[in-house]
Design an enzyme around this catalytic site. Sequence first.
Site, PDB file in Angstrom:
ATOM      1  N   SER A   1     -18.772 -76.411  42.017  1.00  0.00           N
ATOM      2  CA  SER A   1     -18.651 -77.463  43.035  1.00  0.00           C
ATOM      3  C   SER A   1     -18.499 -76.862  44.425  1.00  0.00           C
ATOM      4  O   SER A   1     -19.105 -77.352  45.390  1.00  0.00           O
ATOM      5  CB  SER A   1     -17.463 -78.383  42.727  1.00  0.00           C
ATOM      6  OG  SER A   1     -17.676 -79.058  41.506  1.00  0.00           O
TER       7      SER A   1
ATOM      8  N   GLU B   1     -22.344 -81.444  38.845  1.00  0.00           N
ATOM      9  CA  GLU B   1     -22.150 -81.980  37.490  1.00  0.00           C
ATOM     10  C   GLU B   1     -23.462 -82.507  36.896  1.00  0.00           C
ATOM     11  O   GLU B   1     -23.503 -83.538  36.233  1.00  0.00           O
ATOM     12  CB  GLU B   1     -21.082 -83.084  37.494  1.00  0.00           C
ATOM     13  CG  GLU B   1     -19.732 -82.660  38.049  1.00  0.00           C
ATOM     14  CD  GLU B   1     -18.998 -81.601  37.222  1.00  0.00           C
ATOM     15  OE1 GLU B   1     -19.433 -81.284  36.093  1.00  0.00           O
ATOM     16  OE2 GLU B   1     -17.967 -81.099  37.712  1.00  0.00           O
TER      17      GLU B   1
ATOM     18  N   CYS C   1     -13.096 -64.449  31.438  1.00  0.00           N
ATOM     19  CA  CYS C   1     -12.088 -64.809  30.453  1.00  0.00           C
ATOM     20  C   CYS C   1     -10.800 -64.054  30.803  1.00  0.00           C
ATOM     21  O   CYS C   1     -10.835 -63.058  31.533  1.00  0.00           O
ATOM     22  CB  CYS C   1     -12.610 -64.383  29.074  1.00  0.00           C
ATOM     23  SG  CYS C   1     -11.483 -64.656  27.691  1.00  0.00           S
TER      24      CYS C   1
END
Length: 197
Positions: free
Chosen positions: A16, A85, A142
Amino acid sequence: MAKLYFKYGAMGSSKSAQALITKFNYEEQGMQVYLIKPATDTRDGRDLIKSRIGLCQKAEVITPSDSIIEKYHAAGKKDVIITDECQFFTPKQIDELRFLVDEENIPVLCFGLRTDFLTHFFPGSMRLMELADSITEIKTICQCGSKATVNARIDANGNIVTEGEQVFLGGNDHYVAMCHRCWERKIRAQKMHPVSH
């Protein structure tokens, strides 16, 4: 020639923010941007695109039954279309974005997720993988330091959720970006040592 771009990444990879920075960059060059988002994404308000670092802009909302071509023409000629999105658009709406690239010679930049919490394609993302001229991964990591590729859905106790609807809106409270190895190991550990609620 204009192109259809798909820029995907796991949760928390700044999709975004990059969409809004791209909009700003086009506008700095005096260009008109048509900023859109699917109606499915209501986390930060129906017509807002908001990044975790605080960037925020109003966008035109597209429902699953809307024609993006009709909405674009109603909004007036623009120099570029940017969508956030994009995984929530229907395959037909992705086809419409492709049409606008080809027939209007307008670049379309789509930012979104590639896969859901079970590592399955979203229908809109799958269509973009089939149609996009340019596919770019926006990388994030991660907690182990490896590249994150899985949007792990977590419950209130921090357990990984492995059943449920494909669309469940949430931020850091419901999703964690993980590498595939950590995701699989945590699911295996949960099965071996279930937590009682």
